[in-house]
Write an enzyme that holds these catalytic residues in place. Structure first.
Site, PDB file in Angstrom:
ATOM      1  N   HIS A 270     -44.915 108.798 -55.312  1.00  0.00           N
ATOM      2  CA  HIS A 270     -43.476 108.554 -55.549  1.00  0.00           C
ATOM      3  C   HIS A 270     -42.758 108.765 -54.216  1.00  0.00           C
ATOM      4  O   HIS A 270     -43.027 108.046 -53.260  1.00  0.00           O
ATOM      5  CB  HIS A 270     -43.035 109.517 -56.659  1.00  0.00           C
ATOM      6  CG  HIS A 270     -41.688 109.265 -57.272  1.00  0.00           C
ATOM      7  ND1 HIS A 270     -40.923 108.180 -56.989  1.00  0.00           N
ATOM      8  CD2 HIS A 270     -40.972 110.002 -58.173  1.00  0.00           C
ATOM      9  CE1 HIS A 270     -39.793 108.238 -57.686  1.00  0.00           C
ATOM     10  NE2 HIS A 270     -39.794 109.335 -58.398  1.00  0.00           N
ATOM     11  N   HIS A 311     -46.100  98.707 -55.966  1.00  0.00           N
ATOM     12  CA  HIS A 311     -45.022  99.334 -56.728  1.00  0.00           C
ATOM     13  C   HIS A 311     -45.284  99.089 -58.203  1.00  0.00           C
ATOM     14  O   HIS A 311     -45.768  98.018 -58.576  1.00  0.00           O
ATOM     15  CB  HIS A 311     -43.651  98.752 -56.335  1.00  0.00           C
ATOM     16  CG  HIS A 311     -42.528  99.637 -56.716  1.00  0.00           C
ATOM     17  ND1 HIS A 311     -41.957  99.590 -57.971  1.00  0.00           N
ATOM     18  CD2 HIS A 311     -41.894 100.615 -56.032  1.00  0.00           C
ATOM     19  CE1 HIS A 311     -41.012 100.509 -58.024  1.00  0.00           C
ATOM     20  NE2 HIS A 311     -40.953 101.146 -56.872  1.00  0.00           N
ATOM     21  N   ASP A 368     -40.633 102.514 -48.757  1.00  0.00           N
ATOM     22  CA  ASP A 368     -41.109 103.656 -47.979  1.00  0.00           C
ATOM     23  C   ASP A 368     -41.898 103.249 -46.752  1.00  0.00           C
ATOM     24  O   ASP A 368     -42.089 104.036 -45.829  1.00  0.00           O
ATOM     25  CB  ASP A 368     -41.973 104.562 -48.861  1.00  0.00           C
ATOM     26  CG  ASP A 368     -41.116 105.278 -49.867  1.00  0.00           C
ATOM     27  OD1 ASP A 368     -40.026 105.700 -49.494  1.00  0.00           O
ATOM     28  OD2 ASP A 368     -41.538 105.398 -51.026  1.00  0.00           O
TER      29      ASP A 368
END
Ligand code: CMC
Length: 434
Positions: A270, A311, A368
């Protein structure tokens, strides 16, 4: 949400032929949902969906994601428009209150947030209980949870005004606590917030300012920080948000709930992924080693994954990643950084996107992948990256919590299970155990 009696879904038991009709419910967008709340009463069966891949946990008006089309909207506004046109403060208002503020609403909101940025002075001493080398997320879990011990006057979760004050306190104080965490870990004095600065300017000042020198605000870094905050502000029912909602459903106070969200965010699947991306780039070391790491990522016997790829919801591209990629180049250019890690990251992105394994599984770089590179260029230690994510996501968590608390039918969340342990057996006294 609409629910019409004609719209039903029929489930039939192949063995007994028994069937049951369940209502189909429809949101503004997205697939219809089968409302299974009466399923157990009607059939005696539960559903099993351990990772929630096909289960909605709530109704929400905050955020909509279409993973196939790469769409992310907050309260109906496209994330790309918000990132291009709005400030983080406007997005906070949008998430918390449902609409973008007009000028006077924005001024009032900024005032309300700005005048809550200082933390109780006793919290300074709280930090000293931590080792200097503690992971910043460990400190954040502790200090944010500890806010419940300091702000007793906003803990009545049934009072809408107290809920609002808690929300303002959290949005206002989380950058202060994050900056204190950074300062504590590098042995520099805490910097008190400055009310003459904007939210992102103040955050950068508290992180990188020192009492011995004047602080120069860099507009490019300020804009990049504001964008990072906007892009991470909310993401509907992910692991940490669901954690906050589940904790809140038991009527826990908002500071404790946000601390539980921070704990959930910490994991590398996460929010911890931005730290993991940088660590992975270090591990890869050189462009020539990329093919070897791609093979490791594809090997099912090897736990290694390409961090920053894939994802749960976005299966074509992550719209946040596109904006972040742009910011990444702006920041590196402004700072004059020719970072070999960025070159390595771009090459990794190119090779992975050409590889059929990643194409077939629709694995694309996520937000990210780029945010870590920007944060590193700004001067944040890698261990602070997930803290930055928590700073941004606090508004999403508290807005989701507020929305849940406003639901008249709020009940404690209590998933059921499929028991797979031993069948009932006779108790064996210790002297007879083998
Ligand atoms: N590298 C290599 N293979 C991967 C990766 C990856 N990063 N991600 C998924 N796969 C494979 C996976 O092994 C599976 O293969 P197969 O079908 O052959 O078994 C297939 O792709 C589908 O993956 P999944 O595990 O079913 O996907 P998921 O939805 O459960 O997991 C994820 C999503 C984000 C946890 C995962 O893609 C991952 O671990 N990525 C790396 C960590 C990361 O970057 N996380 C940040 C997410 S974005 C920030 C946020 O919103 O929190």
């Amino acid at each position: 949400m609409t629910e019409t009696p004609e719209q039903t879904f029929t489930l039939t038991n192949d063995q007994t032929g028994e069937s049951c009709k369940l209502p189909l419910v429809e949101g503004t967008y997205g697939p219809h949902c089968i409302d299974i709340r009466k399923l157990y009463a009607q059939t005696g069966h539960f559903t099993l969906d351990p990772s929630f891949t096909a289960t909605g946990s709530c109704k929400s008006r905050l955020t909509y994601i279409d993973g196939d089309k790469g769409i992310l909207m907050h309260r109906g506004y496209d994330i790309k428009d918000l990132a291009a046109e709005s400030t983080f403060m406007e997005v906070c208002h949008l998430l918390l209150y449902g609409d973008l503020p007009n000028r006077s609403q924005l001024d009032k909101f900024i005032h309300d947030i700005t005048y809550h940025t200082m933390v109780h002075d006793q919290i300074n001493y709280f930090y000293r209980g931590f080792r200097r080398d503690a992971h910043p997320m460990a400190i954040m879990c502790g200090v944010v949870g500890a806010m419940s011990a300091f702000y007793h006057d906003s803990l009545d979760i049934y009072d809408p005004r107290q809920r609002e004050i808690s929300a303002h306190r959290l949005i206002a104080k989380i950058p202060t606590l994050a900056a204190m965490t950074l300062k504590y870990s590098i042995g520099q004095p805490f910097m008190y917030p400055r009310n003459d600065l904007t939210y992102p300017e103040n955050f950068l000042y508290m992180c990188f300012g020192v009492p011995a020198e004047p602080y120069n605000v860099n507009p490019i870094l300020t804009k990049a920080m504001d964008r990072i905050l906007i892009l991470h502000a909310d993401h509907e029912q992910n692991a940490s948000t669901s954690t906050v909602r589940l904790a809140g459903s038991s009527q826990a106070n908002p500071f404790a709930c946000i601390a539980s969200g921070i704990a959930s965010l910490w994991g590398p699947s996460h929010g911890g992924a931005n730290q993991a991306v940088l660590e992975m780039l270090d591990q890869i070391g050189h462009k020539d080693n990329i093919p070897q790491f791609i093979e490791k990522a594809k090997d099912k016997e090897d736990p290694f994954k390409l961090m920053g790829f894939g994802h749960r919801v976005y299966k074509n591209f992550d719209p946040r990643a596109e904006v972040m990629r742009e910011s990444c180049h702006e920041v590196l250019e402004d700072l004059g950084i020719d970072d070999p890690k960025l070159e390595l990251a771009m090459e990794l992105e190119r090779i992975a996107l050409e590889d059929p394994y990643f194409a077939e599984r629709k694995l694309f770089p996520n937000v990210d992948f780029y945010s870590g590179i920007i944060l590193k260029a700004m001067g944040f230690p890698v261990s602070m990256f997930t803290v930055l994510f928590a700073v941004s996501r606090t508004v999403g968590w508290i807005s989701q919590w507020k929305e849940m608390m406003e639901e008249p039918t709020l009940k404690i969340g209590r998933p059921r299970q499929l028991y797979t342990g031993p069948a009932e057996r006779d108790y064996v006294p210790i002297e007879k155990r083998g």
